[in-house]
Design an enzyme around this catalytic site. Sequence first.
Site, PDB file in Angstrom:
ATOM      1  N   GLY A 164      -4.992  -4.287   7.785  1.00 30.48           N
ATOM      2  CA  GLY A 164      -5.917  -2.981   7.835  1.00 30.48           C
ATOM      3  C   GLY A 164      -6.991  -3.444   9.075  1.00 30.48           C
ATOM      4  O   GLY A 164      -7.418  -2.323   9.616  1.00 30.48           O
ATOM      5  N   ARG A 187     -14.325  -7.174   0.742  1.00 33.17           N
ATOM      6  CA  ARG A 187     -13.561  -6.793   2.162  1.00 33.17           C
ATOM      7  C   ARG A 187     -12.978  -5.436   1.852  1.00 33.17           C
ATOM      8  O   ARG A 187     -12.425  -5.411   0.659  1.00 33.17           O
ATOM      9  CB  ARG A 187     -12.549  -7.911   2.173  1.00 33.17           C
ATOM     10  CG  ARG A 187     -11.381  -7.596   3.483  1.00 33.17           C
ATOM     11  CD  ARG A 187     -10.350  -6.984   2.968  1.00 33.17           C
ATOM     12  NE  ARG A 187      -9.413  -6.597   4.251  1.00 33.17           N
ATOM     13  CZ  ARG A 187      -8.450  -5.849   4.157  1.00 33.17           C
ATOM     14  NH1 ARG A 187      -7.895  -5.031   2.833  1.00 33.17           N
ATOM     15  NH2 ARG A 187      -7.601  -5.402   5.168  1.00 33.17           N
ATOM     16  N   VAL A 188     -12.880  -4.622   2.867  1.00 33.89           N
ATOM     17  CA  VAL A 188     -12.487  -3.368   2.737  1.00 33.89           C
ATOM     18  C   VAL A 188     -11.688  -3.197   3.785  1.00 33.89           C
ATOM     19  O   VAL A 188     -11.675  -3.675   5.042  1.00 33.89           O
ATOM     20  CB  VAL A 188     -13.503  -2.088   2.544  1.00 33.89           C
ATOM     21  CG1 VAL A 188     -12.767  -0.765   2.685  1.00 33.89           C
ATOM     22  CG2 VAL A 188     -14.225  -2.327   1.380  1.00 33.89           C
ATOM     23  N   GLY A 189     -10.374  -2.708   3.514  1.00 31.32           N
ATOM     24  CA  GLY A 189      -9.517  -2.718   4.937  1.00 31.32           C
ATOM     25  C   GLY A 189      -9.298  -1.032   5.345  1.00 31.32           C
ATOM     26  O   GLY A 189     -10.390  -0.261   5.227  1.00 31.32           O
ATOM     27  N   ASP A 190      -8.370  -0.627   6.129  1.00 33.37           N
ATOM     28  CA  ASP A 190      -8.093   0.504   6.767  1.00 33.37           C
ATOM     29  C   ASP A 190      -7.889   1.711   5.739  1.00 33.37           C
ATOM     30  O   ASP A 190      -8.433   2.938   5.890  1.00 33.37           O
ATOM     31  CB  ASP A 190      -7.066   0.601   7.675  1.00 33.37           C
ATOM     32  CG  ASP A 190      -5.682   0.091   7.168  1.00 33.37           C
ATOM     33  OD1 ASP A 190      -5.534  -0.919   6.304  1.00 33.37           O
ATOM     34  OD2 ASP A 190      -4.757   0.867   7.045  1.00 33.37           O
ATOM     35  N   THR A 233      -0.070   1.208   6.818  1.00 30.84           N
ATOM     36  CA  THR A 233       0.089   0.044   5.890  1.00 30.84           C
ATOM     37  C   THR A 233       0.070  -1.001   6.927  1.00 30.84           C
ATOM     38  O   THR A 233       0.511  -1.359   7.858  1.00 30.84           O
ATOM     39  CB  THR A 233       1.240   0.252   5.091  1.00 30.84           C
ATOM     40  OG1 THR A 233       1.190  -0.726   4.211  1.00 30.84           O
ATOM     41  CG2 THR A 233       2.540   0.183   5.598  1.00 30.84           C
ATOM     42  N   GLY A 234      -0.217  -2.125   6.374  1.00 34.54           N
ATOM     43  CA  GLY A 234      -0.224  -3.331   6.835  1.00 34.54           C
ATOM     44  C   GLY A 234      -1.485  -4.060   7.071  1.00 34.54           C
ATOM     45  O   GLY A 234      -2.526  -3.626   6.451  1.00 34.54           O
ATOM     46  N   THR A 263       0.892  -1.188  -0.121  1.00 31.65           N
ATOM     47  CA  THR A 263      -0.028  -0.117   0.139  1.00 31.65           C
ATOM     48  C   THR A 263       0.898   1.338  -0.150  1.00 31.65           C
ATOM     49  O   THR A 263       1.674   1.358   0.867  1.00 31.65           O
ATOM     50  CB  THR A 263      -0.665  -0.073   1.330  1.00 31.65           C
ATOM     51  OG1 THR A 263      -1.686  -1.084   1.173  1.00 31.65           O
ATOM     52  CG2 THR A 263      -1.538   1.464   1.465  1.00 31.65           C
TER      53      THR A 263
END
Length: 350
Positions: free
Chosen positions: A263, A237-240, A260-261, A209
């Site tokens: 989420g 799926r959605v992350g941070d 990053t990482g 990211t």
Amino acid sequence: MKPVEVQSKTHQTRMNRRKFIQNTALTGAGIATGVAAISCKESDTKALETIETASVPLAKPTYISISTWNTEKANTTSGELLAQGKPALDAIIDGVAIEEANEENTTVGIGATPDREGNVTLDACVMSPEGDYGAVLAVENIVHVAALARKVMEETPHVIMAGKGAEEFAYTQGFKKQKLLTPSSEKAWKEWLKTSNYQPAINVENHDTIGMLAMDTSGKIAGVCTTSGLGYKMKGRVGDSPIIGAGLFVDDQIGAAVATGMGEEVLKTVGSFLVVELMRNGMSPQKACEEAIHRIVKKGDRYKDFQVAYIAMNNAGETGSYAIHEGFTMMKYSDGKSEAIVSDHFTKKP
Ligand code: ASP
């Protein structure tokens, strides 16, 4: 390399006043002077300027761009635009566009790793110095989703658009439809299907990211984050990364942070907002990133299996970065110089 634009004296004085007020308000020795400076009237400006000239060195650096992972070309692009006097938001969106268009980067834009059904879905967000925010979630067929997030911020009455709606909006704004699954990402996905073992990697070749923060020559701060999220994630799926306060937060009066990482863990601790709030309360960017990582690792042993990293800057131009595990790099470009800063990490042996 483009020459650094020389700032006007008025600009430097304004920058110094801002930093003087912040610095003196944050240090014990400076409290009394800081309060005096904050409460002085316009008619006292001359006196204040004399104090500043006498006691505060010129603000350095004059502009700064930092980014997650080993994204030198992108960050240098942003830095050189800042050197030309471009606003922070313009510089970082052009900067991250380099990685969005880089087919070799399997975590951003074209060529990114798809979800487990073979769909490449992208997430991005931006925050402006005015505190405005725009984001797109789970968008297909559009490469430059950071620029699209900016369009959401500037051209719609909303702040978040998702999926098909975001994609259709992109076409109305002149974005091109492009296939994001490349022959190589398709091949890797088909290989993955043989085991379907979902195991997010701790570091993806120091390229993941891309989050970027910049302070421009007028001292304004903006941030951006763009990603395909976790490889072989569940569909939907959605992350941070596109979520305000989690993947990115900017408060131009204080500073900015980007994550990053993993989420899911950043979301649960509202990590980037936390970093900025810690800076508001007087922590340096470095200490604030460390504390935000500690909030994650103190929850138990699971951190051993995932990576999270933060980078941050404050409005005095100080920067910091910290990760759970070894192998995270922050790129920094300021005053014509590019540096790869290997981040300190929590699991470092004493
Ligand atoms: N933070 C991103 C997400 O969880 C992924 C990453 O940075 O590796 O979607």
